[in-house]
Design a protein around this motif. Structure first.
Motif, mmCIF file in Angstrom:
data_model
loop_
_atom_site.group_PDB
_atom_site.id
_atom_site.type_symbol
_atom_site.label_atom_id
_atom_site.label_comp_id
_atom_site.label_asym_id
_atom_site.label_seq_id
_atom_site.Cartn_x
_atom_site.Cartn_y
_atom_site.Cartn_z
ATOM 1 N N VAL A 129 33.346 -7.273 -33.352
ATOM 2 C CA VAL A 129 32.994 -6.115 -32.533
ATOM 3 C C VAL A 129 32.176 -6.549 -31.317
ATOM 4 C CG1 VAL A 129 33.018 -4.520 -34.465
ATOM 5 C CG2 VAL A 129 30.877 -5.641 -33.839
ATOM 6 N N THR A 130 32.347 -5.828 -30.230
ATOM 7 C CA THR A 130 31.464 -5.973 -29.071
ATOM 8 C C THR A 130 30.796 -4.640 -28.743
ATOM 9 O OG1 THR A 130 33.400 -5.670 -27.630
ATOM 10 C CG2 THR A 130 32.643 -7.936 -28.023
ATOM 11 N N ASP A 131 31.493 -3.535 -28.992
ATOM 12 C CA ASP A 131 30.891 -2.216 -28.821
ATOM 13 C C ASP A 131 30.316 -1.774 -30.165
ATOM 14 O OD1 ASP A 131 30.168 0.410 -28.388
ATOM 15 O OD2 ASP A 131 32.014 0.936 -27.321
ATOM 16 N N VAL A 132 28.997 -1.820 -30.282
ATOM 17 C CA VAL A 132 28.350 -1.494 -31.557
ATOM 18 C C VAL A 132 27.820 -0.064 -31.586
ATOM 19 C CG1 VAL A 132 27.758 -3.900 -31.993
ATOM 20 C CG2 VAL A 132 26.119 -2.431 -30.777
ATOM 21 N N GLY A 133 28.225 0.738 -30.596
ATOM 22 C CA GLY A 133 27.795 2.128 -30.561
ATOM 23 C C GLY A 133 26.382 2.324 -30.034
ATOM 24 N N ALA A 134 25.917 1.375 -29.237
ATOM 25 C CA ALA A 134 24.537 1.442 -28.735
ATOM 26 C C ALA A 134 24.433 2.269 -27.463
ATOM 27 C CB ALA A 134 24.011 0.034 -28.489
ATOM 28 N N TYR A 135 23.229 2.773 -27.233
ATOM 29 C CA TYR A 135 22.905 3.537 -26.027
ATOM 30 C C TYR A 135 21.547 3.076 -25.537
ATOM 31 C CZ TYR A 135 21.370 7.546 -23.188
ATOM 32 O OH TYR A 135 20.885 8.343 -22.185
ATOM 33 N N TYR A 136 21.496 2.626 -24.276
ATOM 34 C CA TYR A 136 20.246 2.099 -23.744
ATOM 35 C C TYR A 136 20.265 2.269 -22.224
ATOM 36 C CZ TYR A 136 16.188 -1.035 -23.551
ATOM 37 O OH TYR A 136 14.924 -1.579 -23.372
ATOM 38 N N PRO A 137 19.786 3.413 -21.739
ATOM 39 C CA PRO A 137 19.913 3.728 -20.313
ATOM 40 C C PRO A 137 18.860 3.041 -19.443
ATOM 41 C CG PRO A 137 18.792 5.517 -21.433
ATOM 42 C CD PRO A 137 19.151 4.506 -22.497
ATOM 43 N N HIS A 138 18.982 1.714 -19.342
ATOM 44 C CA HIS A 138 18.022 0.932 -18.561
ATOM 45 C C HIS A 138 18.740 -0.190 -17.824
ATOM 46 C CE1 HIS A 138 14.593 2.924 -20.460
ATOM 47 N NE2 HIS A 138 15.203 2.756 -21.626
ATOM 48 N N LYS A 139 18.089 -0.686 -16.797
ATOM 49 C CA LYS A 139 18.586 -1.840 -16.055
ATOM 50 C C LYS A 139 18.058 -3.099 -16.733
ATOM 51 C CE LYS A 139 19.086 -3.386 -11.239
ATOM 52 N NZ LYS A 139 18.687 -3.090 -9.835
ATOM 53 N N VAL A 140 18.957 -3.966 -17.154
ATOM 54 C CA VAL A 140 18.602 -5.093 -18.024
ATOM 55 C C VAL A 140 19.127 -6.401 -17.433
ATOM 56 C CG1 VAL A 140 18.936 -6.105 -20.329
ATOM 57 C CG2 VAL A 140 18.646 -3.617 -20.070
ATOM 58 N N THR A 141 18.342 -7.465 -17.579
ATOM 59 C CA THR A 141 18.818 -8.803 -17.273
ATOM 60 C C THR A 141 18.671 -9.660 -18.527
ATOM 61 O OG1 THR A 141 18.743 -10.596 -15.633
ATOM 62 C CG2 THR A 141 16.612 -9.747 -16.410
ATOM 63 N N TYR A 142 19.551 -10.645 -18.660
ATOM 64 C CA TYR A 142 19.615 -11.421 -19.901
ATOM 65 C C TYR A 142 19.248 -12.878 -19.678
ATOM 66 C CZ TYR A 142 21.796 -14.135 -23.658
ATOM 67 O OH TYR A 142 22.033 -15.040 -24.653
ATOM 68 N N HIS A 143 18.327 -13.390 -20.511
ATOM 69 C CA HIS A 143 17.947 -14.805 -20.495
ATOM 70 C C HIS A 143 18.588 -15.509 -21.680
ATOM 71 C CE1 HIS A 143 15.728 -18.523 -20.605
ATOM 72 N NE2 HIS A 143 15.140 -18.208 -21.732
ATOM 73 N N PRO A 144 19.513 -16.469 -21.433
ATOM 74 C CA PRO A 144 20.111 -17.228 -22.537
ATOM 75 C C PRO A 144 19.173 -18.358 -22.960
ATOM 76 C CG PRO A 144 21.094 -17.902 -20.460
ATOM 77 C CD PRO A 144 20.092 -16.825 -20.129
ATOM 78 N N THR A 145 18.596 -18.253 -24.118
ATOM 79 C CA THR A 145 17.607 -19.242 -24.558
ATOM 80 C C THR A 145 18.283 -20.588 -24.845
ATOM 81 O OG1 THR A 145 17.811 -18.617 -26.884
ATOM 82 C CG2 THR A 145 16.209 -17.418 -25.554
ATOM 83 N N CYS A 146 17.479 -21.643 -24.792
ATOM 84 C CA CYS A 146 18.029 -23.008 -24.851
ATOM 85 C C CYS A 146 18.820 -23.286 -26.125
ATOM 86 C CB CYS A 146 16.898 -24.026 -24.711
ATOM 87 S SG CYS A 146 16.135 -24.034 -23.067
ATOM 88 N N HIS A 147 18.262 -22.941 -27.285
ATOM 89 C CA HIS A 147 18.969 -23.229 -28.535
ATOM 90 C C HIS A 147 20.266 -22.436 -28.645
ATOM 91 C CE1 HIS A 147 15.051 -24.942 -29.879
ATOM 92 N NE2 HIS A 147 15.849 -25.754 -30.532
ATOM 93 N N GLY A 148 20.217 -21.184 -28.238
ATOM 94 C CA GLY A 148 21.429 -20.375 -28.280
ATOM 95 C C GLY A 148 22.479 -20.890 -27.321
ATOM 96 N N LEU A 149 22.026 -21.306 -26.148
ATOM 97 C CA LEU A 149 22.945 -21.769 -25.115
ATOM 98 C C LEU A 149 23.505 -23.148 -25.421
ATOM 99 C CD1 LEU A 149 24.061 -21.219 -22.194
ATOM 100 C CD2 LEU A 149 22.043 -22.441 -21.351
ATOM 101 N N ARG A 150 22.607 -24.081 -25.770
ATOM 102 C CA ARG A 150 23.005 -25.482 -25.856
ATOM 103 C C ARG A 150 23.321 -25.952 -27.274
ATOM 104 N NH1 ARG A 150 19.226 -24.749 -21.906
ATOM 105 N NH2 ARG A 150 19.882 -25.447 -19.839
ATOM 106 N N SER A 151 22.647 -25.417 -28.263
ATOM 107 C CA SER A 151 22.881 -25.863 -29.636
ATOM 108 C C SER A 151 23.954 -25.035 -30.345
ATOM 109 C CB SER A 151 21.576 -25.809 -30.434
ATOM 110 O OG SER A 151 20.626 -26.718 -29.916
#
Length: 253
Positions: A129-151
């Protein structure tokens, strides 16, 4: 499907709302979530500081607690702790074998390694799934952390999940792949460098005009959030699990 929640020390001690968000989210998606109470530190702090033999009892404890056949998967809202299990537990087993201590540790850890998933990869790769039924009416930016990104190689999984959130405006973070400067004990051993890296990350987040900077690891968000507080920015740190758990009926403020 039944999963075991590996909450991690940082979340259990400082960010329990993230754990609650994971349970709420997975339950909404039809997953049976268990929280094994015998869980402790995975040993990452010991291993990364050079105390590799001292990390082994913690790895064995992890295997004992999470190795039950009753669990289809082990899910954690932490890229760094997930990487400890997936990437470094096998190395610990190989090191023990190379040191002439046999293959008992490797055999003991082998069942839990492939069953351990960071939250976003579990959602996308296992639940599909990618659409989990979430609702979040905000402007968001995403930081990919090192372990998640590289490991773990999470890649676009978190971004795909965020793009599917109703009401959320996702904006790109400049220099996103640059480390935030936390790095566990790196921040203690190299405080000036760590603080400068954190300040760069916060300035980049501010430049996007986002209300929220999100990541999949609260250890990094703790460092970034502390920097945000000191610099008195309007941006606030939020774990991605809390965004994905938010709905129109139960919004996250």
């Amino acid at each position: 499907m039944r999963v075991a929640l590996f909450l991690t020390c940082v979340n259990d001690t400082l960010y329990p709302d993230t754990g609650r968000a994971v349970v709420k989210l997975l339950t909404r998606l039809g997953v049976d979530v268990d929280f094994p109470t015998g869980q402790t530190c995975c040993g990452q702090a010991h291993y990364n500081t050079g105390y590799r033999h001292q990390a082994e009892p913690l790895a064995r404890q992890f295997s004992d607690v999470f190795g039950s056949d009753a669990y289809d998967a082990i899910v954690t809202p932490s890229g760094s702790c997930g990487a400890m299990v997936r990437e470094l537990y096998p190395r610990m087993g190989e090191r023990a074998r190379a040191e002439g201590r046999g293959d008992a540790l490797a055999r003991r850890l082998a069942p839990v390694v492939p069953k351990t998933y960071e939250l976003t990869e579990f959602l996308v790769d296992v639940l599909g799934v990618t659409d989990v039924g979430a609702y979040y009416p905000h402007k968001v930016t995403y930081h990919p952390t090192c372990h998640g990104l590289r490991s773990l190689g999470l890649g676009e999984r978190p971004v795909r999940l965020l793009r599917a959130v109703k009401g959320l405006e996702l904006v790109e973070l400049p220099g996103a792949e640059e480390c935030c400067g936390f790095g566990g004990t790196f921040a203690v051993k190299n405080p000036d460098v760590s603080a400068a890296m954190g300040a760069d990350k916060v300035r980049h987040a501010e430049s996007t005009g986002a209300e929220v900077l999100c990541a999949a690891d609260n250890s990094c968000l703790m460092h970034i959030g502390g920097t945000m507080a000191r610099l008195r920015t309007a941006v606030r740190p939020v774990h991605i699990a809390e965004i994905l758990a938010s709905t129109e009926e139960e919004p996250l403020s």
